[in-house]
Design a protein around this motif. Structure first.
Motif, short mmCIF file in Angstrom:
data_model
loop_
_atom_site.label_atom_id
_atom_site.label_comp_id
_atom_site.label_asym_id
_atom_site.label_seq_id
_atom_site.Cartn_x
_atom_site.Cartn_y
_atom_site.Cartn_z
N MET A 173 0.87 -1.17 0.00
CA MET A 173 0.00 0.00 0.00
C MET A 173 0.90 1.22 0.00
SD MET A 173 -3.15 0.35 2.63
CE MET A 173 -4.54 -0.72 2.31
N GLY A 174 0.34 2.36 -0.40
CA GLY A 174 1.13 3.60 -0.38
C GLY A 174 2.37 3.45 -1.24
N LYS A 175 3.49 3.87 -0.70
CA LYS A 175 4.75 3.80 -1.47
C LYS A 175 5.14 2.37 -1.78
CE LYS A 175 6.96 8.13 -0.13
NZ LYS A 175 6.19 8.51 1.11
N ARG A 176 4.68 1.43 -0.94
CA ARG A 176 5.07 0.03 -1.15
C ARG A 176 4.08 -0.72 -2.05
NH1 ARG A 176 3.74 -2.32 3.02
NH2 ARG A 176 2.58 -0.54 3.83
N LEU A 177 3.14 -0.02 -2.65
CA LEU A 177 2.14 -0.70 -3.48
C LEU A 177 2.80 -1.35 -4.70
CD1 LEU A 177 -0.84 -1.34 -4.19
CD2 LEU A 177 -0.89 0.80 -5.46
N LYS A 178 2.63 -2.68 -4.81
CA LYS A 178 3.24 -3.40 -5.94
C LYS A 178 2.18 -3.79 -6.97
CE LYS A 178 7.30 -3.88 -3.90
NZ LYS A 178 8.09 -2.65 -3.94
N GLY A 179 0.97 -4.02 -6.48
CA GLY A 179 -0.06 -4.47 -7.41
C GLY A 179 -1.21 -5.11 -6.66
N VAL A 180 -2.02 -5.86 -7.40
CA VAL A 180 -3.08 -6.63 -6.75
C VAL A 180 -3.07 -8.06 -7.26
CG1 VAL A 180 -4.68 -4.70 -6.29
CG2 VAL A 180 -4.85 -5.95 -8.46
N TYR A 181 -3.56 -8.95 -6.40
CA TYR A 181 -3.70 -10.34 -6.78
C TYR A 181 -5.18 -10.61 -6.99
CZ TYR A 181 -3.95 -15.42 -6.35
OH TYR A 181 -4.21 -16.74 -6.57
N HIS A 182 -5.54 -11.18 -8.13
CA HIS A 182 -6.93 -11.50 -8.42
C HIS A 182 -7.21 -12.92 -7.95
CE1 HIS A 182 -10.76 -11.88 -10.36
NE2 HIS A 182 -10.69 -10.68 -10.89
N LEU A 183 -8.03 -13.05 -6.92
CA LEU A 183 -8.22 -14.36 -6.30
C LEU A 183 -8.93 -15.35 -7.23
CD1 LEU A 183 -8.23 -12.24 -3.71
CD2 LEU A 183 -8.84 -14.32 -2.51
N LEU A 225 2.36 -11.38 1.08
CA LEU A 225 1.19 -11.68 0.28
C LEU A 225 0.70 -13.09 0.56
CD1 LEU A 225 -0.86 -11.05 -1.99
CD2 LEU A 225 0.84 -11.84 -3.63
N ARG A 226 1.64 -14.03 0.55
CA ARG A 226 1.25 -15.43 0.79
C ARG A 226 0.59 -15.59 2.16
NH1 ARG A 226 3.08 -19.08 -3.02
NH2 ARG A 226 4.87 -18.41 -4.27
N GLU A 227 1.18 -14.92 3.14
CA GLU A 227 0.62 -15.01 4.49
C GLU A 227 -0.79 -14.45 4.56
OE1 GLU A 227 4.69 -14.47 7.09
OE2 GLU A 227 3.04 -13.05 7.42
N GLU A 228 -0.95 -13.26 3.98
CA GLU A 228 -2.26 -12.62 4.02
C GLU A 228 -3.31 -13.44 3.29
OE1 GLU A 228 -1.33 -7.88 4.60
OE2 GLU A 228 -2.36 -8.56 2.80
N LEU A 229 -2.90 -13.96 2.13
CA LEU A 229 -3.86 -14.72 1.33
C LEU A 229 -4.33 -15.96 2.07
CD1 LEU A 229 -2.55 -14.43 -2.33
CD2 LEU A 229 -4.59 -13.39 -1.32
N GLU A 230 -3.39 -16.57 2.78
CA GLU A 230 -3.75 -17.77 3.53
C GLU A 230 -4.82 -17.43 4.57
OE1 GLU A 230 -1.12 -20.86 6.05
OE2 GLU A 230 -0.30 -20.23 4.10
N LEU A 231 -4.57 -16.30 5.23
CA LEU A 231 -5.51 -15.83 6.24
C LEU A 231 -6.87 -15.51 5.62
CD1 LEU A 231 -4.62 -14.98 9.27
CD2 LEU A 231 -5.14 -12.68 8.46
#
Ligand code: GDP
Length: 528
Positions: A173-183, A225-231
């Motif tokens: 998010m913010g300056k660290r925004l890399k993109g989005v993952y489409h689930l 990302l992997r951690e968040e997605l798992e959650l």
């Protein structure tokens, strides 16, 4: 499939609901951009500017940074026809927004990722709830530091009481925004800053293990990302079309409207899953969009769209059948036949004469004071669409004229502007006062401005001892006459000539109601 059915099924009629500043205007521009309706984003605002050359009162809305008028924008996308009905953002114009929401089949909720669910959004969602309107959610401004996505979803669920099914997930998010993952698509879309005026055909990676992805976004972001997605995948429901259509679940997208990021993923999903025109309730039966005979209702009226022609336009949502230029329709309230040769449609670029319109479309009817909000038009069946709200004014002011010779013009202006539904105009039986009722204070200012600008009348509004208004009805004409005589001091006629009790205090109203049990005191002017 008949062409009527085909055309109906490909309509997507919706509105954007949000708290001011969340990014509704910006998102609208980007949607129009993808729809090919405008060449470069920014045209929505510049269109407002160029219109203000013909209608100066728009300058007021610009000064105040609010959008007073709603417009209708139609554009094709991926074989579908999208009708986007704009809604005014300022709270003083909320009734207008509520009525627009009766004319859509679904809504898109925009939330600022730093602010979360805000007060106007809560109100508007309550209105959507009344009709179980399906809602999609766009969480905006990802390019800025905001709250954690999980926290945002929690807030939507707990405050708005609707389950969230994330369809995309932000990577940073913010300056660290890399993109989005489409689930659902299992794709990573990389954010490319600075591409805000173009369609962003971002770099797409297929799956989290795609070669090059980890290098592109960095090992740290990848791990997070992997951690968040798992959650998320464990805790959040996956998208369920029926739940969404029932208004119980909202698919959620993340992005940055101003950077044109995440918008196309939203739009692609929207045109695929958002409902086509839905059945509508009337006083007697439910009307299906597939029915061959035309029906529709007026949800908005706007005076002086083109001041040079003093035209007033009534916006009618088509609910069934096909409109074609020159056809005859019945206005069911008056049972009068009207021939409509020159209805308008509202392309994003301009308005033009429409030849045909289908369910879900909005057409503009020229109005000379005979059409009111809530009117139903059909090919003959005497039904009335229900559920179009009309709000009782809560604030009252007496119009004060600087030039007494302008009385006629003042009356005309107040009556015509009241047709729009935002203000209501009352003439007491026993005095020459002209009283205006409104829901928000700002409306008096807008009316004063428009009276000057459109009717050349210099008027101001001053306090008057009226607290509330009730439309009175009585089945017994003799009783009504008696009531009228005894209460003439507190009675007035509205713009349509209907009898209204204007109460100096709430206590006075209560006493009148107790004294006259046969008389009904309605808080709104009834449409049916
Ligand atoms: P509205 O009041 O909801 O119509 O909001 P606007 O579209 O006018 O946006 C409000 C402000 O937020 C404007 O200054 C926009 O430029 C800004 N804005 C909109 N989208 C984004 C975004 O994705 N990121 C950032 N940083 N600002 C945005």
């Amino acid at each position: 499939m008949s062409s009527h059915l085909q055309e109906t099924r490909r309509r997507r009629t919706f509105a954007i609901v949000s708290h001011p500043d969340a990014g509704k205007t910006t998102l609208t521009e980007k949607l129009l951009l993808f729809g090919g309706a405008i060449q470069m984003a920014g045209s929505v605002k510049s269109r407002k500017t160029s219109r203000s050359a013909t209608s100066d009162w728009m300058a007021l809305e610009k000064e105040r940074g609010i959008s007073v008028t709603s417009s209708v924008m139609q554009f094709p996308y991926e074989g579908k026809i999208v009708n986007l009905l704009d809604t005014p953002g300022h709270a003083d114009f909320s009734e207008d927004t509520y009525r627009v929401l009766t004319a859509v089949d679904s809504a898109l909720m925009v939330i600022d990722c730093a602010k979360g669910v805000e007060e106007r959004t809560i109100k508007l969602m309550e209105v959507c709830r009344l009709r179980d309107t399906p809602i999609m959610t766009f969480i905006n401004k990802l390019d800025r530091e905001g709250r954690s996505p999980i926290e945002l979803l929690d807030e939507v669920e707990s405050v708005l009481g609707i389950a969230c099914a994330p369809l995309t997930w932000p990577i940073g998010m913010g300056k660290r925004l890399k993109g989005v993952y489409h689930l659902a698509l299992d794709e990573v879309h990389i954010f490319e800053p600075g591409k805000n005026f173009a369609r962003q055909d971002s770099t797409i990676f297929q799956g989290l293990d795609a070669p090059g992805l980890a290098e592109k976004i960095g090992a740290e972001a990848m791990r997070e990302l992997r951690e968040e997605l798992e959650l998320v995948q464990g805790a959040a429901p996956s998208f369920d079309l029926d739940e969404y259509l029932a208004g119980r679940q909202t698919p959620v997208f993340f992005g940055s409207a101003v950077n044109n990021f995440g918008v196309q993923l939203l739009l692609d999903f929207f045109v695929e899953h958002a409902p086509s025109p839905r059945p509508r309730a009337t006083t007697t039966r439910e009307i299906q969009p597939e029915e061959e005979k035309l029906s529709g209702f007026v949800f908005k009226i706007q005076a002086n769209m083109d001041p040079a022609h003093r035209d007033r336009v009534a916006f009618m949502r088509v609910c069934s059948g096909t409109y074609s230029a020159g056809m005859k329709m019945i206005q069911t309230r008056t049972n009068k036949e009207v021939r409509i040769a020159n209805a308008l449609t509202f392309m994003a670029s301009d308005r033009e004469i429409v030849e045909t319109a289908y369910p879900g479309d909005v057409i503009g009817l020229h109005n000379h004071g005979t059409i009111t909000i809530g009117d139903t038009f059909t090919e003959g069946e005497l039904v009335t669409f229900t559920g179009i709200p009309n709000f009782a004014p809560e604030l009252f002011r007496r119009a004060r004229l600087r030039d007494p010779l302008k009385m006629k013009a003042l009356q005309k202006g107040l009556a015509q502007l009241s047709e729009e539904g935002a203000t209501q105009f009352f003439r007491p039986l026993m005095s020459n006062d002209l009283i205006l009722g409104a829901v928000g204070v700002l409306q008096f200012e807008v009316v004063a401005y428009r009276l000057k600008d459109e009717y050349n009348v210099d008027a101001s509004f001053e306090p008057v001892t009226v607290t509330t208004a009730r439309w009175v009805h009585c089945d017994d004409p003799k009783k009504l006459e008696e009531f009228r005589e005894k209460n003439a001091m507190n009675l007035a006629l509205d713009a349509a000539g209907e009898l209204v009790y204007i109460a100096p205090t709430r206590v006075n109203l209560q006493l009148a109601q107790e004294r006259w049990p046969q008389v009904r005191f309605a808080a709104t002017r009834e449409h049916a």
